[in-house]
Design an enzyme around this catalytic site. Structure first.
Site, short mmCIF file in Angstrom:
data_model
loop_
_atom_site.label_atom_id
_atom_site.label_comp_id
_atom_site.label_asym_id
_atom_site.label_seq_id
_atom_site.Cartn_x
_atom_site.Cartn_y
_atom_site.Cartn_z
N CYS A 1 21.93 29.90 0.13
CA CYS A 1 23.39 29.87 0.33
C CYS A 1 23.93 28.45 0.42
O CYS A 1 24.41 28.01 1.46
CB CYS A 1 23.73 30.65 1.59
N PRO B 1 -0.28 4.39 -6.17
CA PRO B 1 0.51 5.30 -7.00
C PRO B 1 0.55 6.72 -6.42
O PRO B 1 -0.44 7.19 -5.86
CB PRO B 1 -0.24 5.30 -8.33
N GLY C 1 4.85 3.40 -7.58
CA GLY C 1 6.18 3.39 -8.17
C GLY C 1 6.32 3.70 -9.64
O GLY C 1 7.45 3.87 -10.10
N1 LLP Z 1 3.68 3.41 -1.36
C1 LLP Z 1 4.71 3.50 -0.49
C2 LLP Z 1 4.73 2.62 0.69
C3 LLP Z 1 5.73 4.43 -0.72
O1 LLP Z 1 6.75 4.52 0.12
C4 LLP Z 1 5.67 5.28 -1.86
C5 LLP Z 1 6.73 6.27 -2.13
C6 LLP Z 1 4.58 5.15 -2.73
C7 LLP Z 1 3.60 4.20 -2.44
C8 LLP Z 1 4.41 6.00 -3.95
O2 LLP Z 1 5.41 5.82 -4.91
P1 LLP Z 1 5.33 6.60 -6.31
O3 LLP Z 1 4.15 6.03 -7.06
O4 LLP Z 1 5.15 8.04 -6.02
O5 LLP Z 1 6.62 6.32 -6.95
N2 LLP Z 1 10.83 11.91 -3.01
C9 LLP Z 1 11.21 10.96 -4.04
C10 LLP Z 1 10.24 9.79 -4.10
C11 LLP Z 1 10.11 9.05 -2.80
C12 LLP Z 1 9.10 7.93 -2.85
C13 LLP Z 1 8.82 7.40 -1.50
N3 LLP Z 1 7.79 6.38 -1.44
C14 LLP Z 1 11.30 11.71 -5.35
O6 LLP Z 1 11.04 12.92 -5.38
O7 LLP Z 1 11.65 11.13 -6.38
#
Ligand code: LLP
Length: 422
Positions: free
Chosen positions: A350, A282, A244
């Site tokens: 489009c 992450p 996150g």
């Molecule tokens: N763990 C789980 C269970 C998750 O669902 C996610 C992301 C992560 C870890 C990794 O989170 P990060 O460190 O990348 O924030 N497509 C969206 C982001 C969707 C995130 C979904 N889950 C965007 O482009 O901002």
């Protein structure tokens, strides 16, 4: 200690480089649109997590949904990373990239029986469970296969990460995780099943988090459960705080990995659980800053109210602006003598939602190259073939060298799986 690398994209003599390679050279060799990744930036970002965890039992499981190119996975596997997966397809990628299935956690609310069987056969580290029916499905598959499934429960701690509603996942109203009050009954049920082995607890409160506080709030709620379970005689081996951390797209100031880990580790230690394996998942912060989407201006269109730079990348290549109203930094690749004007930077698809950036001051003309920075996470992994557009090429820069890690899709490949009626 390794320091997260400085911006891998730098100017030299006005031209934009990735590590030691001018982006213009990449465009002439591989065409556009092309995703460019910096090897050193990926490795440094991973090392920032690994170094901060050194000296305590720990595992970083890179959330590969952010970018699942085999070359990216392989570099991370070589650095010792585990993987957070959400599908059987992602598990197949981990294995194809040389990753260790024993370092894989399987997240997601809708795992199928076939995916559970595939993961059990691969002997993954753990299933992050999200519901009672899922627990029962895992038990059924494990019984049938004569194996024991290691599980963790993804707790929904009901904390507000104060991020975009589409990417906050730890609120009561989200579909994710097990409601806090239902967690202990689920663990007790799991403890009664013959083919389930309880190993951990996890959460993931959202994405693009710019503050340590919601993590600590979630940590306390998880540790409360860990304590109650210990009283029941259920000792967990690991605590997984999810992913996150945001990156700097514009002016965000997310905590460094070391700051987050320092705070979490202190909390875990203070509450007497320092011996447990501390895990994180992450995604964005590992690959986001390493990537850029290289695109070429095709047409400069002067409209009644707005001016448009129509480029050869589109929402099918990079969906984040269209889907989340996300602000991404767009930089000219080469210096331009002309007068800057205000443009919306859009693709040829489009849809009015097909834009990459809006109201940017930039001097550009047809043929110029632009780079969308911070595009290494959730760029290519969310790309589609909308409008029968082949997906972009991907290259990895390593110092002065460039490797093509995915070639551009051809149009024949797009319809190769289709057939007409007799
Ligand atoms: N763990 C789980 C269970 C998750 O669902 C996610 C992301 C992560 C870890 C990794 O989170 P990060 O460190 O990348 O924030 N497509 C969206 C982001 C969707 C995130 C979904 N889950 C965007 O482009 O901002």
């Amino acid at each position: 200690m390794t320091v997260a690398s400085a911006q891998p994209y730098r100017r030299s003599g006005g031209a934009l480089f990735c590590e030691g390679v001018p982006l213009a050279d990449i465009a002439s060799r591989f065409g556009t649109p092309t995703y460019v990744y910096s090897r050193s930036a990926i490795e440094a970002a991973f090392a920032a997590y690994a170094d901060a965890l050194r000296g305590r039992p720990s595992l970083v499981c890179y959330a590969m949904k952010a970018n699942s190119n085999l070359a990216v996975l392989n570099l991370l596997a070589r650095s010792g990373s585990g993987f957070d997966i959400v599908s059987g397809g992602e598990l197949a990628r981990v294995i194809a990239a040389g990753g260790d299935p024993r370092k894989v956690v399987f997240s997601g609310v809708g795992k199928t029986a076939a995916e559970i069987a595939q993961a059990l056969a691969a002997d993954i580290l753990c299933f992050n469970l999200e519901s009672v029916p899922e627990l029962e499905m895992v038990e059924r598959v494990a019984v049938r296969m004569g194996r024991r499934a290691r599980i963790s429960v993804r707790v929904n701690p009901d904390v507000d990460p104060k991020t975009h509603p589409y990417i906050s996942t730890g609120l009561k109203s989200n579909k994710f995780g097990v409601a806090y009050a239902d967690t202990l009954p689920l663990y007790r049920r799991a403890a009664s099943l013959s083919h389930i082995e309880i190993v951990g607890i996890d959460c993931h409160i959202g994405s693009r988090i710019n503050d340590v506080a919601p993590y600590l709030e979630a940590a306390d709620r998880l540790l409360d459960i860990v304590d109650v379970l210990a009283g029941d005689g259920i000792e967990l081996a690991h605590i997984d705080f999810g992913g996150g951390l945001d990156i700097r797209y514009r002016d965000e100031t997310p905590p460094a990995a070391a700051e987050l880990i320092g705070a979490l580790a202190a909390r875990v230690d203070r509450r007497g659980h320092g011996g447990k394996t501390l895990m994180l998942e992450p995604g964005r912060s590992i690959v986001g800053p390493a990537g850029a989407l290289l695109t070429r201006v095709n047409i400069v269109k002067t409209g009644a109210e707005k001016n448009f730079l129509i480029v050869d990348a589109a929402m099918n290549d990079l969906l984040r602006p269209a889907l989340y109203d996300a602000w991404m930094d767009v930089q000219p690749v080469q210096p331009h003598g002309g007068l800057p004007r205000t443009y919306d930077i859009v693709g040829p698809i489009c849809e009015s939602g097909d834009w990459l950036a809006r109201q940017r001051q930039i001097a550009a003309e047809p043929g110029d190259l632009l780079a969308v920075l911070g595009a290494g996470a959730y760029g290519m992994s969310m790309a589609s073939n909308y409008n029968s557009r082949g997906r972009a090429a991907e290259v990895m820069v390593d110092g002065e060298r460039v490797y093509e890690v995915r070639r551009r899709e051809t149009v024949e490949e797009l319809f190769a799986l289709e057939s007409t009626l007799p």
